[in-house]
Write a protein that holds these residues in place. Structure first.
Motif, mmCIF file in Angstrom:
data_model
loop_
_atom_site.group_PDB
_atom_site.id
_atom_site.type_symbol
_atom_site.label_atom_id
_atom_site.label_comp_id
_atom_site.label_asym_id
_atom_site.label_seq_id
_atom_site.Cartn_x
_atom_site.Cartn_y
_atom_site.Cartn_z
ATOM 1 N N LYS A 115 0.836 -1.208 0.000
ATOM 2 C CA LYS A 115 0.000 0.000 0.000
ATOM 3 C C LYS A 115 0.868 1.253 0.000
ATOM 4 O O LYS A 115 0.499 2.277 -0.552
ATOM 5 C CB LYS A 115 -0.930 0.024 1.208
ATOM 6 N N SER A 116 2.030 1.155 0.639
ATOM 7 C CA SER A 116 2.980 2.266 0.668
ATOM 8 C C SER A 116 4.390 1.684 0.598
ATOM 9 O O SER A 116 4.594 0.493 0.823
ATOM 10 C CB SER A 116 2.810 3.104 1.932
ATOM 11 N N ASP A 119 5.742 -0.225 3.648
ATOM 12 C CA ASP A 119 5.246 -1.581 3.906
ATOM 13 C C ASP A 119 6.309 -2.643 3.654
ATOM 14 O O ASP A 119 6.234 -3.737 4.195
ATOM 15 C CB ASP A 119 4.018 -1.889 3.033
ATOM 16 N N THR A 144 8.688 3.103 -5.584
ATOM 17 C CA THR A 144 7.340 3.631 -5.673
ATOM 18 C C THR A 144 6.371 2.460 -5.561
ATOM 19 O O THR A 144 6.778 1.311 -5.696
ATOM 20 C CB THR A 144 7.116 4.402 -6.986
#
Length: 164
Positions: A115-116, A119, A144
């Motif tokens: 999700k980011s 993580d 990214t």
């Protein structure tokens, strides 16, 4: 017997000359004007070409030919995407390939998409050195996270996507 040996040597000599070839001189002969080729009389079959243009003026300036190119023109093309990048692309980061890169790819496959970027630090079983390597790349903004794209994950095999 002696004649047979002479005949064999003669055959080998003729064969070798035939294979290697003998020099030949080429002589150009004058051509008449009827024999010359002219582009003025050349007629090529016509074909139609389909050119598609977008109604959006921004897309007309930088046309995208397919979904893969569209994604490559985003942040995905400039950084390493944790959800879409194949395993071999992690070779550019010292200390990642193959062990840490495999953990990153397998975690996304088993646990779902990241999700980011942070993580990636939640992967179980990371050593302190691996966590430091990951944190250094996060700090350098090398990674990214974008939604998983079928175009870049064809066959759902990021370990061996068939690119050699």
């Amino acid at each position: 017997m002696r004649k047979l040996v002479h005949l064999a040597v003669l055959c080998l000599l003729v064969l070798s000359l035939g294979c290697l070839g003998l020099p030949q001189s080429a002589i150009a002969s004058p051509m008449s004007s009827a024999d010359t080729f002219s582009l003025n009389n050349l007629t090529l079959p016509s074909s139609t070409a389909l050119i598609a243009r977008s109604s959006n003026s921004n897309e007309a300036q930088s046309p995208q030919s397919n979904a893969a190119d569209a994604k490559l023109s985003t942040e995905f093309g400039k950084k390493t995407d944790l959800n879409n990048t194949p395993l071999r692309k992690f070779r550019k980061y010292r200390g990642f390939y193959p062990t840490l890169a495999s953990k990153i790819v397998n975690y996304a496959k088993d646990e779902g998409d990241y999700k980011s970027v942070e993580d990636v630090l939640k992967i179980p079983g990371l050593s302190e050195r691996q966590k430091k390597l990951l944190q250094d790349q996060i700090d350098q903004k090398s990674f990214t996270v974008t939604p998983r794209s079928e175009v870049h994950n064809a066959g759902d095999d990021r370990i061996n996507p068939g690119v050699y």
